[in-house]
Every structure is written in C-alpha cells, then in structure tokens.
Design a protein around this motif. Structure first.
Motif, PDB file in Angstrom:
ATOM      1  N   THR A  11      -6.215  10.881   2.690  1.00  0.00           N
ATOM      2  CA  THR A  11      -6.289   9.437   2.488  1.00  0.00           C
ATOM      3  C   THR A  11      -5.147   8.752   3.216  1.00  0.00           C
ATOM      4  OG1 THR A  11      -5.002   9.613   0.455  1.00  0.00           O
ATOM      5  CG2 THR A  11      -7.410   9.656   0.263  1.00  0.00           C
ATOM      6  N   PHE A  12      -5.431   7.523   3.589  1.00  0.00           N
ATOM      7  CA  PHE A  12      -4.455   6.752   4.361  1.00  0.00           C
ATOM      8  C   PHE A  12      -4.352   5.348   3.780  1.00  0.00           C
ATOM      9  CE2 PHE A  12      -6.165  10.022   7.026  1.00  0.00           C
ATOM     10  CZ  PHE A  12      -5.063  10.536   7.685  1.00  0.00           C
ATOM     11  N   SER A  13      -3.217   4.783   3.959  1.00  0.00           N
ATOM     12  CA  SER A  13      -2.983   3.446   3.415  1.00  0.00           C
ATOM     13  C   SER A  13      -3.624   2.372   4.266  1.00  0.00           C
ATOM     14  CB  SER A  13      -1.485   3.177   3.300  1.00  0.00           C
ATOM     15  OG  SER A  13      -0.860   3.296   4.567  1.00  0.00           O
ATOM     16  N   ARG A  14      -3.889   2.672   5.482  1.00  0.00           N
ATOM     17  CA  ARG A  14      -4.465   1.665   6.378  1.00  0.00           C
ATOM     18  C   ARG A  14      -5.641   2.240   7.140  1.00  0.00           C
ATOM     19  NH1 ARG A  14       0.159  -0.764  10.029  1.00  0.00           N
ATOM     20  NH2 ARG A  14       1.838   0.284   8.964  1.00  0.00           N
ATOM     21  N   ALA A  27      -8.225   5.613  11.377  1.00  0.00           N
ATOM     22  CA  ALA A  27      -8.899   5.621  12.672  1.00  0.00           C
ATOM     23  C   ALA A  27      -8.128   6.464  13.677  1.00  0.00           C
ATOM     24  CB  ALA A  27      -9.048   4.181  13.181  1.00  0.00           C
ATOM     25  N   ARG A  28      -6.819   6.306  13.643  1.00  0.00           N
ATOM     26  CA  ARG A  28      -6.018   7.084  14.590  1.00  0.00           C
ATOM     27  C   ARG A  28      -6.094   8.570  14.262  1.00  0.00           C
ATOM     28  NH1 ARG A  28       0.049   5.179  15.059  1.00  0.00           N
ATOM     29  NH2 ARG A  28       0.168   6.287  13.095  1.00  0.00           N
ATOM     30  N   LYS A  33      -4.566   5.836  -1.873  1.00  0.00           N
ATOM     31  CA  LYS A  33      -4.785   5.261  -0.550  1.00  0.00           C
ATOM     32  C   LYS A  33      -6.252   4.893  -0.401  1.00  0.00           C
ATOM     33  CE  LYS A  33      -0.552   6.200   0.892  1.00  0.00           C
ATOM     34  NZ  LYS A  33       0.015   6.862  -0.283  1.00  0.00           N
ATOM     35  N   LYS A  34      -6.476   3.792   0.187  1.00  0.00           N
ATOM     36  CA  LYS A  34      -7.830   3.244   0.237  1.00  0.00           C
ATOM     37  C   LYS A  34      -8.748   3.977   1.201  1.00  0.00           C
ATOM     38  CE  LYS A  34      -8.374  -1.190   0.531  1.00  0.00           C
ATOM     39  NZ  LYS A  34      -8.173  -2.597   0.958  1.00  0.00           N
ATOM     40  N   TYR A  35      -8.185   4.499   2.263  1.00  0.00           N
ATOM     41  CA  TYR A  35      -9.037   4.989   3.352  1.00  0.00           C
ATOM     42  C   TYR A  35      -8.974   6.516   3.419  1.00  0.00           C
ATOM     43  CZ  TYR A  35      -8.593   0.082   4.435  1.00  0.00           C
ATOM     44  OH  TYR A  35      -8.582  -1.282   4.337  1.00  0.00           O
ATOM     45  N   GLN A  79       0.827  -1.202   0.000  1.00  0.00           N
ATOM     46  CA  GLN A  79       0.000   0.000   0.000  1.00  0.00           C
ATOM     47  C   GLN A  79       0.866   1.259   0.000  1.00  0.00           C
ATOM     48  OE1 GLN A  79      -3.454   1.126   0.310  1.00  0.00           O
ATOM     49  NE2 GLN A  79      -3.671  -0.732  -0.916  1.00  0.00           N
ATOM     50  N   THR A  80       2.027   1.149   0.595  1.00  0.00           N
ATOM     51  CA  THR A  80       2.889   2.332   0.649  1.00  0.00           C
ATOM     52  C   THR A  80       3.424   2.686  -0.729  1.00  0.00           C
ATOM     53  OG1 THR A  80       4.947   1.112   1.036  1.00  0.00           O
ATOM     54  CG2 THR A  80       3.584   1.608   2.951  1.00  0.00           C
TER      55      THR A  80
END
Length: 271
Positions: free
Chosen positions: A252-255, A260-261, A242-244, A236-237
């Motif tokens: 967007t975030f990869s995880r 969530a954080r 980014k999916k999220y 993902q990096t």
DNA sequence: CTGGGGAGGGGGCCC
DNA sequence: GGGGCCCCCTCCCCA
C-alpha cells in the motif's frame, strides 16, 4: 477520475516551465481579481533583475498585465549580488521584443495555439524567429471567447454548447468556458518572478513560495505547509492505512503517484 | 526503488 | 455571472 485528468492527460502537455505559456497571457487588460495581492517582503536574490541598463523586466512593469502591487525595496546591491537568472532570457524575450530563445520558440510551436490579437498599445511586440513580428497567436475571435455553437459533432447533450477556440474543449455554459479560457490566457502574473497563473488563488499560493508563509499546520507533528493539498498529502504519512494498494504485491502507498511509480518500475513480487 | 515535500493544475461548488 | 475556495490530482526533485 481525477478532474484534472479531463483536460491534460499526457505528460508531454504539462507545462512545468512557465516560459512556455507566458506568451498566451491575456494581454488586453489586467486581471481585476489579482488587484491588491502584494508581497510584503524583500525580493529574493533570484528575483533580482538583470544588469542595470537592460530593458525593464516584467516585474518592473506591473501595469502591463496584473497590477499586483509590489512595494519592495530593490537596491542595486541586491541586483548585483545575484547570479544570472535562469529565466532572465525568456522574460526579456517576452517583454523587450527580442527574438525568443530557442526553447521558447520550440514551446510556442509545441503549443500550436490558435491566433489571438495583441493590442500593440498595451503589449510590446514579440519578435518572431526571423526577427519580425511573432506569429499572431493571441488574436481573439471576432466578438467573443469561443464559438458559441457547435459546428461539429458535440459530446455535450446540452442544446447549446460553447467551444474553446484554443483547445476545442466544450462547455455547456459560457461561464464555464470563460473559466477554462483563463487556463490559456493566464491573466494572473506574479510580479516577483513573472510567472503567470490562471486564477488569483493559484497566484496567492505561489506568492507564499516567495514569502515563506505556511498557514497550514499538521496537527500531528506541527509541521507547516504553504499548501493545503500538501498538508493533506502529508497527513497520509501519519495514517496507518494507505489508500492505494498494488494489485500485484498488495503493498500500500500513501499516494496514487507512488503506487503508479511502483507499478511502472515493474512490480515483480506478486500477490 | 521508495517516501515525502514542494509547486502547480483543473473543474466543481457555493455565495 | 464572477470570485473564492475546495478537492483531488500530477510532476519534479531530493534524501
């Protein structure tokens, strides 16, 4: 919905330290699936035993649970060179019959497990807080793993369901229940460090942490990983997309965990 | 605060 | 029915 979400949703239920679960291990026999797993390397220092003269530790008693062969040279020098083992006390608690350490006792209380029988001929007795026999948490249900019938409102629409006697989860088949039971009994034991796992392949993955084996390689950068899931996360990096995505700031975030954080930390940027 | 690696968990699917 | 494997996930820790 994550599949793991179905079982453990609260972080308070997470057992990050296996001391909390070791007493739940299936006692009355070895995990046949784990036979043959071996660790063909020298023991790391942290896995060295305690001082000579101490009672034997779990990895010296591979016949006690999962007979994972470990033909390792274990010299006295290696034992002496290592520092104190942070898990030593709890391991000794479980295998020598000494009273459990305070965190272990707390964990046992926290788990609130139903009783399960411990065959005394195959398992050393675990001393309770008062020095006597520990609470009989591993006593098996008469004649089976769980309750074959529901005696309460059942969420499954199957004509017959099987309920886990440890946590009251319900399953439509006995096979599914048996698989689930393993998450309580943890029959697969690492003979290097004494950690217990529900399935052989989980143990195999754990053993890689001892061997250093990393069979999964990133095709982009060549970095190797011991775990396929971690490789997937790593891939993902390399991804541009980014999916999220944060609903507030559109970042967007990869995880999902990163998202969530991010949200928990309070996203105040707005869309 | 963020990104990422490491370790581990669970149910489902397939053989 | 059991075992192996897959997929997806969480949590911890560190830079």
């Amino acid at each position: 919905m994550p599949r793991s979400f179905l079982v453990k949703t609260h972080s308070s239920h997470r057992v990050s330290n296996y001391r909390q679960l070791e007493t739940q291990r299936e006692i009355n026999g070895a995990c046949s699936a784990c036979r043959g797993l071996a660790v063909p390397l020298l023991l790391p220092d942290k896995a060295a035993s305690s001082t000579p003269g101490d009672p034997p530790l779990p990895w010296d008693r591979t016949s006690a649970v999962c007979p994972i062969s470990l033909p390792l040279p274990r010299t006295e020098e290696a034992r002496g060179a290592s520092g104190p083992d942070p898990l030593e006390g709890s391991r000794a608690d479980l295998w020598t019959g000494r009273a459990p350490s305070e965190p272990l006792k707390d964990s046992l209380n926290h788990l609130n497990l139903p009783p399960l029988r411990v065959p005394p001929t195959r398992w050393p007795p675990i001393a309770g807080p008062d020095g006597g026999q520990a609470p009989d948490r591993l006593q098996a249900a008469p004649g089976g793993l769980g309750r074959p019938h529901c005696h309460k409102p059942c969420h499954l629409r199957a004509p017959r369901c099987f309920t886990c006697r440890f946590c009251d989860k319900e399953y439509a088949s006995l096979g599914a229940l048996k698989m689930h039971i393993r998450t309580h009994t943890l029959p697969c034991l690492c003979s290097v460090c004494g950690k217990a796992f529900s399935r052989p392949w989980l143990l195999q993955g754990h053993i890689r942490t001892h061997t250093g084996e990393k069979p999964y390689t990133c095709s982009h950068c060549g970095r190797a990983f011991a775990d396929r899931s971690n490789l997937r996360a790593h891939l993902q990096t390399h991804s541009d997309t980014k999916k999220y995505q944060c609903n507030s700031c559109a970042r967007t975030f990869s995880r999902m965990s990163l998202l969530a954080r991010h949200e928990e930390s309070g996203c105040r940027r707005g869309p």
